[in-house]
Scaffold this motif. Structure first.
Motif, PDB file in Angstrom:
ATOM      1  N   ASN A 238       0.826  -1.203   0.000  1.00  0.00           N
ATOM      2  CA  ASN A 238       0.000   0.000   0.000  1.00  0.00           C
ATOM      3  C   ASN A 238       0.860   1.252   0.000  1.00  0.00           C
ATOM      4  O   ASN A 238       1.909   1.287   0.649  1.00  0.00           O
ATOM      5  CB  ASN A 238      -0.920   0.024   1.231  1.00  0.00           C
TER       6      ASN A 238
ATOM      7  N   THR B  27       1.702   5.028   1.105  1.00  0.00           N
ATOM      8  CA  THR B  27       1.478   5.782   2.339  1.00  0.00           C
ATOM      9  C   THR B  27       1.953   7.214   2.147  1.00  0.00           C
ATOM     10  O   THR B  27       2.355   7.596   1.044  1.00  0.00           O
ATOM     11  CB  THR B  27       2.208   5.095   3.519  1.00  0.00           C
TER      12      THR B  27
ATOM     13  N   THR C  55      -6.772   8.668   9.253  1.00  0.00           N
ATOM     14  CA  THR C  55      -7.302   7.395   8.740  1.00  0.00           C
ATOM     15  C   THR C  55      -7.824   7.597   7.328  1.00  0.00           C
ATOM     16  O   THR C  55      -8.369   8.657   6.988  1.00  0.00           O
ATOM     17  CB  THR C  55      -8.444   6.862   9.630  1.00  0.00           C
ATOM     18  N   ASN C  56      -7.656   6.571   6.507  1.00  0.00           N
ATOM     19  CA  ASN C  56      -8.109   6.592   5.122  1.00  0.00           C
ATOM     20  C   ASN C  56      -9.593   6.957   5.049  1.00  0.00           C
ATOM     21  O   ASN C  56     -10.378   6.548   5.911  1.00  0.00           O
ATOM     22  CB  ASN C  56      -7.866   5.209   4.511  1.00  0.00           C
TER      23      ASN C  56
ATOM     24  N   SER D  52     -11.866   3.941   5.563  1.00  0.00           N
ATOM     25  CA  SER D  52     -11.612   2.985   6.645  1.00  0.00           C
ATOM     26  C   SER D  52     -12.745   2.887   7.658  1.00  0.00           C
ATOM     27  O   SER D  52     -12.775   1.948   8.452  1.00  0.00           O
ATOM     28  CB  SER D  52     -10.312   3.352   7.378  1.00  0.00           C
ATOM     29  N   ASN D  53     -13.679   3.814   7.634  1.00  0.00           N
ATOM     30  CA  ASN D  53     -14.770   3.796   8.611  1.00  0.00           C
ATOM     31  C   ASN D  53     -16.009   3.040   8.123  1.00  0.00           C
ATOM     32  O   ASN D  53     -17.025   3.011   8.811  1.00  0.00           O
ATOM     33  CB  ASN D  53     -15.179   5.229   8.976  1.00  0.00           C
TER      34      ASN D  53
ATOM     35  N   GLU E  75     -18.019  -0.448   6.740  1.00  0.00           N
ATOM     36  CA  GLU E  75     -18.124  -1.894   6.579  1.00  0.00           C
ATOM     37  C   GLU E  75     -19.201  -2.133   5.531  1.00  0.00           C
ATOM     38  O   GLU E  75     -20.199  -1.406   5.471  1.00  0.00           O
ATOM     39  CB  GLU E  75     -18.513  -2.563   7.900  1.00  0.00           C
TER      40      GLU E  75
ATOM     41  N   ASN F  86     -11.725  -2.408   1.011  1.00  0.00           N
ATOM     42  CA  ASN F  86     -10.966  -1.175   1.210  1.00  0.00           C
ATOM     43  C   ASN F  86      -9.523  -1.294   0.714  1.00  0.00           C
ATOM     44  O   ASN F  86      -8.968  -0.347   0.165  1.00  0.00           O
ATOM     45  CB  ASN F  86     -10.983  -0.766   2.685  1.00  0.00           C
ATOM     46  N   SER F  87      -8.920  -2.474   0.905  1.00  0.00           N
ATOM     47  CA  SER F  87      -7.543  -2.645   0.434  1.00  0.00           C
ATOM     48  C   SER F  87      -7.478  -2.597  -1.093  1.00  0.00           C
ATOM     49  O   SER F  87      -6.504  -2.097  -1.664  1.00  0.00           O
ATOM     50  CB  SER F  87      -6.957  -3.960   0.945  1.00  0.00           C
TER      51      SER F  87
ATOM     52  N   VAL G  18      -7.805   1.081  -2.055  1.00  0.00           N
ATOM     53  CA  VAL G  18      -6.549   1.767  -1.756  1.00  0.00           C
ATOM     54  C   VAL G  18      -5.521   1.495  -2.848  1.00  0.00           C
ATOM     55  O   VAL G  18      -4.780   2.392  -3.268  1.00  0.00           O
ATOM     56  CB  VAL G  18      -6.003   1.333  -0.372  1.00  0.00           C
TER      57      VAL G  18
ATOM     58  N   ARG H 136     -10.473  12.330   4.480  1.00  0.00           N
ATOM     59  CA  ARG H 136      -9.581  11.679   5.441  1.00  0.00           C
ATOM     60  C   ARG H 136      -9.838  12.253   6.825  1.00  0.00           C
ATOM     61  O   ARG H 136     -10.025  13.456   6.988  1.00  0.00           O
ATOM     62  CB  ARG H 136      -8.121  11.906   5.038  1.00  0.00           C
TER      63      ARG H 136
END
Length: 544
Positions: free
Chosen positions: A104, A106, A119-120, A123-124, A126, A191-192, A195, A221
């Motif tokens: 990933n 950064t 945080t991305n 990322s929050n 689901e 999410n990955s 990203v 972000r």
């Protein structure tokens, strides 16, 4: 001792890789000869560590896949482009615990401090992936409440979730030939994938649908706000302290003994809360417990539902408290909810089984390993500092376990575990009716306890086929190995864990007695169709 501590700290600092170095490697193309070296490295690691590599694929077929990849590599690739080529071969082994992960991007070193506590943008969230559509299952970001549960995500920065599914589908697998886990695994990994496609970003533009209305929303972000002292507030507080105190005759002043008693009472309440949080596995992020008893029918404590989100959080001994409560309430129908449970500790499901049987039983078969030194692979992927600090313990652990293993007549190396021995039930064992609800994310340890209960005809299963197979999995200890050239990571399970009970049809999950798969409409309306069926079934049986 001082020199050892200073040396360890030095190695920890040295091991902290530069963000710029990582980002440069992310974009750098790897030479063909080095890509081929990584292919051989992966093949060797799987052969040496995995105890059941050819469970679902033949040795010849797997070797042909590796040879074909090696021959097809004719131009340099970036690490993640190489990931798209090699991870499908690892996935073809059909072992869900085993897999590869991408690199990933950064923040650059110059902005490391700025982004340290950020945080991305995604990322929050689901997700739930249903019928090739992506929905928000939960939004953890309190400050952005526009996107609620059930909102459909059509695209993020122009990228459609269905296109990502096509691109990454072959890079991961469930256990065996199971299909019910695939959409759920994709949602967890989504999410990955985004990203990798979007890179390091401060915001994303989302195309959404909610209540048949389309709209766009920008998600930014999240930066953790630093605590800044408010001088004016401090001054006001100070001034207020200098003001004369006006006595309020209506408020009774506590004596020293009463103040002491109040302080003690508050301490006891806090300790009780902390005790519950530790034992039942409280998750401060979701504000839920790993293990929780609920009574779905008002004013009827004889019907209880035990929700188990995972077998990793909380204390193993908590089941004594749980089944003491069920016994106290004279529960006649127990519903065990294992939906979304990805698994966890083997010793925990073994402990749970002691409360769900009323006669002696053997929980699992002895574990299978490749060789007596297999547990020394635990060192792989660890930092230099971790290896030095953990070397004494890991060496003793690995040696003892290796020496305890024994060869079977078939040449397999077996290891007896506590859960593979004859086990007696607990005094508080539950003897009445049990229902178990499962879905595609009922995996690993959750699938093994399901196999145990299904094989002993101990419960009625409602829902969808489990993501983990009936006949076991390869997990236990799972070291993560870094490929030398691409720096991609490979996770491999070292132990084959099989429940005592087996089924003739191999490669599939625990099948429900009552197959129920929630529809898209059920999800949007938060309709628990599996639970509703069980409650109706209980009510019907009560009438007769």
């Amino acid at each position: 001792m001082k020199k050892i501590v200073l040396g360890t700290l030095g190695m920890l600092l040295f091991s902290c890789a530069s963000h710029d170095k990582t980002n440069n490697h992310f974009n750098r193309k790897i030479e063909v000869k080095n890509l081929k070296k990584d292919v051989k490295f992966v093949q060797k690691q799987l052969t040496n560590m995995h105890p059941d590599l050819y469970w679902y694929i033949s040795k010849d077929a797997l070797n042909k896949k590796f040879d074909s990849l090696t021959n097809s590599l004719n131009q340099p690739l970036t690490p993640n482009d190489f990931f798209l080529k090699i991870s499908p071969i690892v996935a073809s082994v059909h072992q869900g615990h085993m897999g590869m992960s991408m690199l990933n991007l950064t923040s650059p070193d110059s902005l490391k401090k700025k982004y340290k506590k950020s945080t991305n943008p995604l990322s929050n969230f689901e997700y739930e992936y249903l019928n090739n559509k992506l929905f928000v299952k939960r939004n953890k970001q309190i400050c952005d409440s526009v996107i609620q549960q059930g909102t459909q995500i059509v695209a993020i920065n122009g990228i459609k979730p269905s296109d990502l599914f096509k691109k990454y589908r072959n890079t991961f697998t469930s256990d065996g030939f199971n299909k019910t886990a695939i959409d759920k695994f994709f949602a967890r990994r989504l999410n990955s994938y985004f990203v990798n496609e979007l890179g390091f970003v401060d915001s994303v533009e989302m195309e959404l649908i909610c209540s048949d209305s389309s709209f766009h929303h920008t998600v930014k972000r999240h930066f953790e706000k630093e605590k800044v002292k408010d001088k004016n507030r401090s001054k006001t507080k100070k001034d207020s302290l200098n003001q004369p105190i006006v006595k309020n005759d209506t408020v009774k002043k506590l004596t020293k003994e009463e103040q002491k008693a109040k302080k003690l009472a508050l301490k006891q309440v806090n300790e009780k809360i902390q005790y519950k949080n530790r034992w039942f596995g409280y998750d401060s992020e979701t504000k839920t417990f790993s293990k929780q008893i609920v009574y779905p029918v008002a004013q009827d404590s004889t019907i209880a539902m035990l929700k188990i989100k995972n077998f990793t959080q909380g204390k193993v001994k908590v089941y004594d408290t749980i089944f003491a409560e069920l016994n106290k309430n004279h529960v006649k129908n127990l519903i065990i909810d294992l939906r979304g449970n990805p698994g966890g500790r083997l010793n925990e499901i073994h402990e749970l089984a002691k409360y769900l049987n009323d006669s002696a039983f053997v929980f699992i078969q002895p574990a299978t390993i490749t060789k007596r030194t297999t547990f020394f692979n635990t060192f792989k992927g660890k930092s230099i500092a971790t290896k030095i600090i953990g070397a004494p313990f890991l060496t003793i652990f690995s040696t003892i376990r290796g020496l305890k293993a024994h060869r079977t007549n078939e040449g397999e190396l077996k290891l007896n575990l506590k859960s593979s021995k004859l086990t007696q039930p607990k005094p508080l064992n539950y003897k009445n009716k049990i229902y178990v609800i499962t879905d595609g994310l009922t995996f690993s340890a959750a699938a093994i306890i399901s196999s145990h209960l299904k094989g002993r005809n101990r419960a009625v299963f409602v829902g969808d086929e489990t993501g983990g197979t009936f006949n076991g999995t390869v997990a236990g200890v799972m070291p993560i190995v870094k490929l030398p050239k691409s720096k991609l990571k490979l996770r491999v399970g070292l132990m084959t864990i099989k429940p005592k009970q087996q089924t003739k049809v191999d490669g599939f999950g625990v099948l429900p007695d009552i197959p129920i798969k929630p529809t898209e409409l059920d999800f949007l309306n938060d309709n628990d169709v599996e639970l509703n069926y069980i409650l109706n079934d209980i009510a019907t049986k009560k009438k007769h």
